[in-house]
Write a protein that holds these residues in place. Structure first.
Motif, PDB file in Angstrom:
ATOM      1  N   PHE A   1      57.290  -4.134  41.219  1.00 13.70           N
ATOM      2  CA  PHE A   1      58.280  -4.634  42.172  1.00 13.70           C
ATOM      3  C   PHE A   1      59.629  -3.937  42.055  1.00 13.70           C
ATOM      4  O   PHE A   1      60.579  -4.295  42.748  1.00 13.70           O
ATOM      5  CB  PHE A   1      58.440  -6.143  42.009  1.00 13.70           C
ATOM      6  CG  PHE A   1      57.218  -6.924  42.417  1.00 13.70           C
ATOM      7  CD1 PHE A   1      56.848  -7.007  43.744  1.00 13.70           C
ATOM      8  CD2 PHE A   1      56.421  -7.540  41.462  1.00 13.70           C
ATOM      9  CE1 PHE A   1      55.714  -7.701  44.131  1.00 13.70           C
ATOM     10  CE2 PHE A   1      55.278  -8.239  41.834  1.00 13.70           C
ATOM     11  CZ  PHE A   1      54.925  -8.321  43.172  1.00 13.70           C
ATOM     12  N   GLY A   2      59.734  -2.935  41.192  1.00 13.21           N
ATOM     13  CA  GLY A   2      60.928  -2.119  41.132  1.00 13.21           C
ATOM     14  C   GLY A   2      62.135  -2.804  40.540  1.00 13.21           C
ATOM     15  O   GLY A   2      63.269  -2.512  40.940  1.00 13.21           O
ATOM     16  N   ASP A   3      61.927  -3.696  39.581  1.00 13.61           N
ATOM     17  CA  ASP A   3      63.068  -4.342  38.931  1.00 13.61           C
ATOM     18  C   ASP A   3      63.890  -3.287  38.176  1.00 13.61           C
ATOM     19  O   ASP A   3      63.327  -2.407  37.520  1.00 13.61           O
ATOM     20  CB  ASP A   3      62.587  -5.418  37.956  1.00 13.61           C
ATOM     21  CG  ASP A   3      61.940  -6.596  38.677  1.00 13.61           C
ATOM     22  OD1 ASP A   3      62.049  -6.644  39.911  1.00 13.61           O
ATOM     23  OD2 ASP A   3      61.328  -7.449  38.018  1.00 13.61           O
ATOM     24  N   PRO A   4      65.226  -3.370  38.251  1.00 13.19           N
ATOM     25  CA  PRO A   4      66.058  -2.339  37.602  1.00 13.19           C
ATOM     26  C   PRO A   4      65.929  -2.368  36.085  1.00 13.19           C
ATOM     27  O   PRO A   4      65.862  -3.431  35.467  1.00 13.19           O
ATOM     28  CB  PRO A   4      67.479  -2.704  38.056  1.00 13.19           C
ATOM     29  CG  PRO A   4      67.412  -4.157  38.430  1.00 13.19           C
ATOM     30  CD  PRO A   4      66.031  -4.384  38.945  1.00 13.19           C
ATOM     31  N   VAL A   5      65.896  -1.187  35.486  1.00 16.14           N
ATOM     32  CA  VAL A   5      65.844  -1.015  34.043  1.00 16.14           C
ATOM     33  C   VAL A   5      67.004  -0.103  33.647  1.00 16.14           C
ATOM     34  O   VAL A   5      67.184   0.956  34.257  1.00 16.14           O
ATOM     35  CB  VAL A   5      64.510  -0.395  33.584  1.00 16.14           C
ATOM     36  CG1 VAL A   5      64.500  -0.176  32.079  1.00 16.14           C
ATOM     37  CG2 VAL A   5      63.339  -1.268  34.002  1.00 16.14           C
ATOM     38  N   PRO A   6      67.835  -0.487  32.677  1.00 19.14           N
ATOM     39  CA  PRO A   6      68.967   0.364  32.286  1.00 19.14           C
ATOM     40  C   PRO A   6      68.501   1.765  31.890  1.00 19.14           C
ATOM     41  O   PRO A   6      67.557   1.930  31.130  1.00 19.14           O
ATOM     42  CB  PRO A   6      69.569  -0.381  31.087  1.00 19.14           C
ATOM     43  CG  PRO A   6      69.152  -1.804  31.265  1.00 19.14           C
ATOM     44  CD  PRO A   6      67.799  -1.747  31.905  1.00 19.14           C
ATOM     45  N   GLY A   7      69.179   2.768  32.441  1.00 24.50           N
ATOM     46  CA  GLY A   7      68.847   4.147  32.111  1.00 24.50           C
ATOM     47  C   GLY A   7      67.672   4.705  32.874  1.00 24.50           C
ATOM     48  O   GLY A   7      67.239   5.833  32.615  1.00 24.50           O
ATOM     49  N   GLU A   8      67.108   3.941  33.837  1.00 22.46           N
ATOM     50  CA  GLU A   8      65.975   4.419  34.626  1.00 22.46           C
ATOM     51  C   GLU A   8      66.276   4.254  36.110  1.00 22.46           C
ATOM     52  O   GLU A   8      67.024   3.367  36.511  1.00 22.46           O
ATOM     53  CB  GLU A   8      64.693   3.660  34.275  1.00 22.46           C
ATOM     54  CG  GLU A   8      64.214   3.863  32.851  1.00 22.46           C
ATOM     55  CD  GLU A   8      62.893   3.164  32.585  1.00 22.46           C
ATOM     56  OE1 GLU A   8      62.181   2.864  33.562  1.00 22.46           O
ATOM     57  OE2 GLU A   8      62.577   2.915  31.412  1.00 22.46           O
TER      58      GLU A   8
END
Length: 437
Positions: free
Chosen positions: A31-38
Motif C-alpha cells: 500500500f506504499g506506506d512511507p518509510v524513512p530514507g526510502e
C-alpha cells in the motif's frame, strides 16, 4: 483487530510476533506506506502481484459438468472475486473465502490476511479456529469459527465501538443486517472452519512456522534496497540542480527585505565570466551508475521469485542467450503453474463447502459434488506445454490408426473416458453418424 478478538472471546492469536510484524511489513510495502530514507513510488510489490495475477488467469476457463450444474451460481460468484482473492493471497500469504447464503445460492467474500486472526492451527497449518471482524458503522460484528468432531461451531457477537477497546455488547437484533444471526450455531457435517482457504505454495521464510507468506516475502530486503536507491537518486537530482552563485556585493534588498540581484546586472557583461562575480554550478549526474544498480537489484528479485528475465528488469535482447531465455521462461511457467494449482484447489474446496452447506440448509439434493470429476478448469497453453502441437500429434496418431478418436476428443474437451459408456457418449456427441461404430 487482534485486541478486539482477544477481548471478545478470550483467545489469543497463535501467529508469532515475528510473523505478525512481517505481515504488517508486506501490507505497508503493497500500500506504499512511507518509510524513512526510502521512496516507494515504484510500488514494486504492486507490480509483482499484478503481473503474476494476470499471468495466472490469462487463459483461465472453468465449468461444471451436468451433475453439478446446481452449483453454477456459486462458481460464477467465485470467478467474480477471483482476481481480488488471488491478490489478497499473494500480498498476505493467505486469503479466506467466506460463503454467504443468497436466494440464488452462495456469494463469496474474500477476507484479507490482516482482517482475521488464526486462533488455532493443526500441524499442517490448517485453520482449526479463526476470528473475524466486520465493521458496521459504529458497531463491530465479531465472529469465531471453531472446527470440531460434531461439525462447525460459529459464535457471533455484536459490540459498540469504543476506540481501541470494545464497548458495550448489544443484542444481534440491534441492527437489521445482523437480526437473523444466532449467538451460537452448530452446523453438523461441516468440516474445518467453513471457509475456503487460498495459501501461497511458498515455504515460510520468516519464522519457519505454519503460516503462509507473501509472494514477494523472499525479496523484501531487495525491495527496501530499491526504495533506498530511488531515494538516493531523487536526492542526486535535487542536489545536482543547476545553480548560479553570486558574490555578496552583487546582492541588494528589495522593499520586502528579499535579497535580489541588481536590475542592471546583466547589462554589458564581458565575454569572460571570470571577470564578474558569478559562478555557474551544473554538475554531471550519476544516473547511469544508479540505473545499473537498480537493474541488478531487479534481476535479483526476478531470480528469487522465479520470474522470467524482463518481467521486472530491462534486459537487452543481445544480453540473453537461448539457454537463458529457455531457463527463465521455464522457471516462470512453473511459478505460474504453482499459483494456478493454488486457485484450482481453493475453487474445489469452496464448491465442496457450498455443496455441504446446501445440504445442511436443505437446499441441495442428488449426488454429492465430486471435486475431481464435476469441475473442469482449463488454464490454456504455457511455456512448457503447447496445446496446438499436442493436438496435432494426437490427430496424426488417430489418422495413422494408433489412437482411438474418442480418446483424442476426450483429451481436447477434457471429458471423462474411463469407461466404455464414457466413450460411447463421446461418439454420440462428436463423431459423424457413419463413424460411431
Amino acid at each position: 483487530m487482534k485486541s478486539y478478538l482477544e477481548q471478545a472471546f478470550g483467545r489469543r492469536d497463535v501467529t508469532s510476533s515475528r510473523m505478525q510484524a512481517a505481515i504488517r511489513e508486506w501490507m505497508a510495502l503493497y500500500f506504499g506506506d512511507p518509510v524513512p530514507g526510502e521512496t516507494p513510488e515504484d510500488r514494486l510489490a504492486v507490480l509483482i502481484v499484478n503481473k503474476l495475477c494476470r499471468a495466472v488467469f490469462s487463459e483461465y476457463e472453468s465449468r461444471l459438468r451436468e451433475p453439478a450444474s446446481r452449483l453454477g451460481p456459486a462458481l460464477d460468484a467465485l470467478n467474480a472475486v477471483r482476481a481480488q482473492a488471488m491478490q489478497y493471497a499473494l500480498v498476505g500469504g493467505e486469503c479466506l473465502l467466506k460463503p454467504v447464503p443468497t436466494a440464488a445460492g452462495f456469494d463469496f467474500l474474500p477476507i484479507r490476511r490482516d482482517c482475521y486472526a488464526p486462533l488455532d492451527r493443526d500441524a499442517h497449518g490448517t485453520l482449526q479456529a479463526v476470528g473475524t471482524m466486520q465493521q458496521l458503522g459504529r458497531h463491530l460484528l465479531l465472529e469465531r469459527r471453531t472446527a470440531g468432531p460434531d461439525g462447525l461451531t460459529i459464535e457471533t457477537r455484536l459490540f459498540e465501538r469504543a476506540g481501541e477497546i470494545l464497548g458495550r455488547e448489544v443484542p444481534l437484533d440491534t441492527l437489521p443486517q445482523t437480526a437473523q444471526l444466532q449467538p451460537r450455531l452448530l452446523l453438523p457435517g461441516v468440516q474445518g472452519v467453513g471457509l475456503a482457504v487460498l495459501r501461497t505454495p511458498l515455504l515460510n521464510c520468516v519464522d519457519g512456522g505454519p503460516d503462509a507468506v507473501a509472494v514477494f516475502a523472499p525479496a523484501v530486503g531487495l525491495i527496501h534496497s530499491l526504495g533506498r536507491l530511488e531515494h538516493q537518486l531523487h536526492r542526486e537530482f535535487e542536489n545536482g540542480a543547476s545553480r548560479v552563485f553570486a558574490s555578496e556585493d552583487l546582492m541588494r534588498q528589495d522593499t520586502f527585505g528579499r535579497r535580489v540581484l541588481a536590475d542592471d546586472l546583466f547589462v554589458g557583461l564581458p565575454d569572460d565570466p571570470a571577470n564578474v562575480g558569478l559562478t555557474v554550478y551544473s554538475p554531471a549526474l550519476r544516473v547511469d551508475q544508479f540505473m545499473t544498480r537498480k537493474q541488478d537489484l531487479l534481476r535479483s528479485c526476478e531470480s528469487l521469485l522465479g520470474f522470467k528475465r524482463g518481467i521486472l528488469s530491462e534486459v537487452e535482447a543481445a544480453e540473453r542467450t537461448a539457454t537463458e531465455i529457455t531457463s527463465s521462461e521455464g522457471d516462470y511457467n512453473l511459478t505460474v503453474q504453482d499459483f494456478q494449482t493454488m486457485w484450482g484447489d481453493g475453487l474445489r474446496s469452496a464448491l465442496t463447502l457450498c455443496d455441504t452447506l446446501g445440504r445442511v440448509y436443505g437446499k441441495a439434493d442428488g449426488a454429492p459434488f465430486d471435486p475431481s470429476g464435476d469441475l473442469v478448469v482449463d488454464w490454456g497453453d504455457g511455456v512448457l506445454f503447447d496445446r496446438t502441437r499436442t493436438w496435432n500429434e494426437y490427430r496424426e496418431m488417430t489418422q495413422a490408426g494408433l489412437l482411438r478418436p474418442e480418446l483424442a476428443l476426450a483429451w481436447y474437451f477434457d471429458l471423462p473416458h474411463e469407461t466404455e459408456a464414457d466413450l460411447a457418449a463421446i461418439r454420440r456427441r462428436y463423431l459423424p453418424a457413419g463413424s460411431q461404430t
